[in-house]
Design a protein around this motif. Structure first.
Motif, PDB file in Angstrom:
ATOM      1  N   GLY A   1     -19.401  13.409  22.745  1.00 12.52           N
ATOM      2  CA  GLY A   1     -19.426  13.472  24.199  1.00 12.52           C
ATOM      3  C   GLY A   1     -18.172  14.124  24.749  1.00 12.52           C
ATOM      4  O   GLY A   1     -17.337  14.631  24.007  1.00 12.52           O
ATOM      5  N   GLY A   2     -18.061  14.134  26.058  1.00 18.18           N
ATOM      6  CA  GLY A   2     -16.920  14.760  26.717  1.00 18.18           C
ATOM      7  C   GLY A   2     -17.322  16.063  27.369  1.00 18.18           C
ATOM      8  O   GLY A   2     -18.481  16.473  27.346  1.00 18.18           O
ATOM      9  N   ALA A   3     -16.339  16.717  27.939  1.00 16.32           N
ATOM     10  CA  ALA A   3     -16.583  17.963  28.663  1.00 16.32           C
ATOM     11  C   ALA A   3     -16.853  19.117  27.704  1.00 16.32           C
ATOM     12  O   ALA A   3     -16.274  19.191  26.622  1.00 16.32           O
ATOM     13  CB  ALA A   3     -15.375  18.299  29.536  1.00 16.32           C
ATOM     14  N   ALA A   4     -17.731  20.017  28.118  1.00 13.67           N
ATOM     15  CA  ALA A   4     -18.025  21.221  27.339  1.00 13.67           C
ATOM     16  C   ALA A   4     -16.883  22.221  27.500  1.00 13.67           C
ATOM     17  O   ALA A   4     -16.270  22.305  28.563  1.00 13.67           O
ATOM     18  CB  ALA A   4     -19.333  21.845  27.814  1.00 13.67           C
ATOM     19  N   GLU A   5     -16.609  22.983  26.440  1.00 11.43           N
ATOM     20  CA  GLU A   5     -15.582  24.019  26.473  1.00 11.43           C
ATOM     21  C   GLU A   5     -16.260  25.386  26.443  1.00 11.43           C
ATOM     22  O   GLU A   5     -17.054  25.671  25.544  1.00 11.43           O
ATOM     23  CB  GLU A   5     -14.666  23.879  25.262  1.00 11.43           C
ATOM     24  N   GLN A   6     -15.970  26.226  27.405  1.00 11.07           N
ATOM     25  CA  GLN A   6     -16.534  27.589  27.460  1.00 11.07           C
ATOM     26  C   GLN A   6     -15.883  28.433  26.366  1.00 11.07           C
ATOM     27  O   GLN A   6     -14.676  28.599  26.333  1.00 11.07           O
ATOM     28  CB  GLN A   6     -16.262  28.215  28.821  1.00 11.07           C
ATOM     29  N   LEU A   7     -16.688  28.973  25.428  1.00  4.78           N
ATOM     30  CA  LEU A   7     -16.175  29.824  24.359  1.00  4.78           C
ATOM     31  C   LEU A   7     -16.333  31.303  24.676  1.00  4.78           C
ATOM     32  O   LEU A   7     -15.514  32.108  24.262  1.00  4.78           O
ATOM     33  CB  LEU A   7     -16.894  29.526  23.044  1.00  4.78           C
ATOM     34  N   ALA A   8     -17.411  31.649  25.370  1.00  8.74           N
ATOM     35  CA  ALA A   8     -17.661  33.057  25.708  1.00  8.74           C
ATOM     36  C   ALA A   8     -18.449  33.117  27.001  1.00  8.74           C
ATOM     37  O   ALA A   8     -19.345  32.304  27.223  1.00  8.74           O
ATOM     38  CB  ALA A   8     -18.428  33.746  24.597  1.00  8.74           C
ATOM     39  N   LYS A   9     -18.107  34.079  27.844  1.00  6.82           N
ATOM     40  CA  LYS A   9     -18.847  34.326  29.079  1.00  6.82           C
ATOM     41  C   LYS A   9     -19.600  35.634  28.937  1.00  6.82           C
ATOM     42  O   LYS A   9     -19.181  36.520  28.198  1.00  6.82           O
ATOM     43  CB  LYS A   9     -17.895  34.404  30.269  1.00  6.82           C
ATOM     44  N   VAL A  10     -20.706  35.741  29.646  1.00  4.26           N
ATOM     45  CA  VAL A  10     -21.474  36.986  29.673  1.00  4.26           C
ATOM     46  C   VAL A  10     -21.591  37.460  31.108  1.00  4.26           C
ATOM     47  O   VAL A  10     -21.434  36.683  32.049  1.00  4.26           O
ATOM     48  CB  VAL A  10     -22.870  36.818  29.025  1.00  4.26           C
ATOM     49  N   ALA A  11     -21.866  38.738  31.270  1.00 13.05           N
ATOM     50  CA  ALA A  11     -21.994  39.333  32.594  1.00 13.05           C
ATOM     51  C   ALA A  11     -23.285  38.872  33.270  1.00 13.05           C
ATOM     52  O   ALA A  11     -24.222  38.415  32.614  1.00 13.05           O
ATOM     53  CB  ALA A  11     -21.970  40.855  32.488  1.00 13.05           C
ATOM     54  N   GLU A  12     -23.326  39.024  34.578  1.00 11.83           N
ATOM     55  CA  GLU A  12     -24.530  38.695  35.328  1.00 11.83           C
ATOM     56  C   GLU A  12     -25.698  39.516  34.785  1.00 11.83           C
ATOM     57  O   GLU A  12     -25.560  40.715  34.512  1.00 11.83           O
ATOM     58  CB  GLU A  12     -24.329  39.004  36.811  1.00 11.83           C
ATOM     59  N   GLY A  13     -26.839  38.870  34.587  1.00 11.16           N
ATOM     60  CA  GLY A  13     -28.021  39.544  34.055  1.00 11.16           C
ATOM     61  C   GLY A  13     -28.097  39.545  32.532  1.00 11.16           C
ATOM     62  O   GLY A  13     -29.078  40.003  31.962  1.00 11.16           O
ATOM     63  N   GLU A  14     -27.064  39.028  31.847  1.00 11.21           N
ATOM     64  CA  GLU A  14     -27.069  38.943  30.388  1.00 11.21           C
ATOM     65  C   GLU A  14     -27.300  37.503  29.945  1.00 11.21           C
ATOM     66  O   GLU A  14     -26.993  36.564  30.665  1.00 11.21           O
ATOM     67  CB  GLU A  14     -25.740  39.429  29.808  1.00 11.21           C
ATOM     68  N   ILE A  15     -27.820  37.346  28.726  1.00 16.86           N
ATOM     69  CA  ILE A  15     -28.043  36.031  28.132  1.00 16.86           C
ATOM     70  C   ILE A  15     -27.435  36.029  26.740  1.00 16.86           C
ATOM     71  O   ILE A  15     -27.660  36.957  25.962  1.00 16.86           O
ATOM     72  CB  ILE A  15     -29.549  35.708  28.049  1.00 16.86           C
ATOM     73  N   ALA A  16     -26.660  34.992  26.422  1.00 12.56           N
ATOM     74  CA  ALA A  16     -26.095  34.821  25.086  1.00 12.56           C
ATOM     75  C   ALA A  16     -27.098  34.051  24.240  1.00 12.56           C
ATOM     76  O   ALA A  16     -27.606  33.018  24.656  1.00 12.56           O
ATOM     77  CB  ALA A  16     -24.780  34.072  25.175  1.00 12.56           C
ATOM     78  N   GLU A  17     -27.381  34.531  23.047  1.00 17.00           N
ATOM     79  CA  GLU A  17     -28.419  33.964  22.192  1.00 17.00           C
ATOM     80  C   GLU A  17     -27.893  33.758  20.774  1.00 17.00           C
ATOM     81  O   GLU A  17     -27.138  34.573  20.254  1.00 17.00           O
ATOM     82  CB  GLU A  17     -29.607  34.938  22.159  1.00 17.00           C
ATOM     83  N   GLY A  18     -28.292  32.671  20.138  1.00 18.82           N
ATOM     84  CA  GLY A  18     -28.042  32.437  18.719  1.00 18.82           C
ATOM     85  C   GLY A  18     -26.595  32.284  18.301  1.00 18.82           C
ATOM     86  O   GLY A  18     -26.177  32.873  17.317  1.00 18.82           O
ATOM     87  N   PRO A  19     -25.797  31.473  18.992  1.00 21.77           N
ATOM     88  CA  PRO A  19     -24.383  31.362  18.630  1.00 21.77           C
ATOM     89  C   PRO A  19     -24.181  30.698  17.266  1.00 21.77           C
ATOM     90  O   PRO A  19     -24.908  29.779  16.903  1.00 21.77           O
ATOM     91  CB  PRO A  19     -23.805  30.501  19.740  1.00 21.77           C
ATOM     92  N   GLN A  20     -23.200  31.200  16.525  1.00 23.28           N
ATOM     93  CA  GLN A  20     -22.824  30.626  15.242  1.00 23.28           C
ATOM     94  C   GLN A  20     -21.304  30.649  15.125  1.00 23.28           C
ATOM     95  O   GLN A  20     -20.682  31.663  15.415  1.00 23.28           O
ATOM     96  CB  GLN A  20     -23.401  31.440  14.092  1.00 23.28           C
TER      97      GLN A  20
END
Length: 66
Positions: free
Chosen positions: A24-43
């Motif tokens: 639990g706890g707060a999520a940490e942002q690892l990567a941001k994407v531009a508007e209109g983009e979707i990040a998929e399949g992180p490893q």
């Protein structure tokens, strides 16, 4: 989503990739994407030193065929 003994990495997401503790706890942002983009399949690779993911420019079901 990928699982590691001490971390959960989540995608796809319009905002990017986040890491969360399985305890639990707060999520940490690892990567941001531009508007209109979707990040998929992180490893997380190399004991968490490298983040590998794919960026799609659209959310439709044919996005990988384009």
């Amino acid at each position: 989503m990928t699982r590691d003994p001490g971390v959960l990495v989540s995608g796809p997401a319009a905002g990017g990739i986040v890491r969360c503790s399985p305890n639990g706890g707060a999520a940490e942002q690892l990567a941001k994407v531009a508007e209109g983009e979707i990040a998929e399949g992180p490893q997380l690779l190399l004991d968490g030193a490298v983040l590998l993911f794919t960026i799609a420019k659209t959310a439709d079901s044919e996005r990988w065929s384009k």
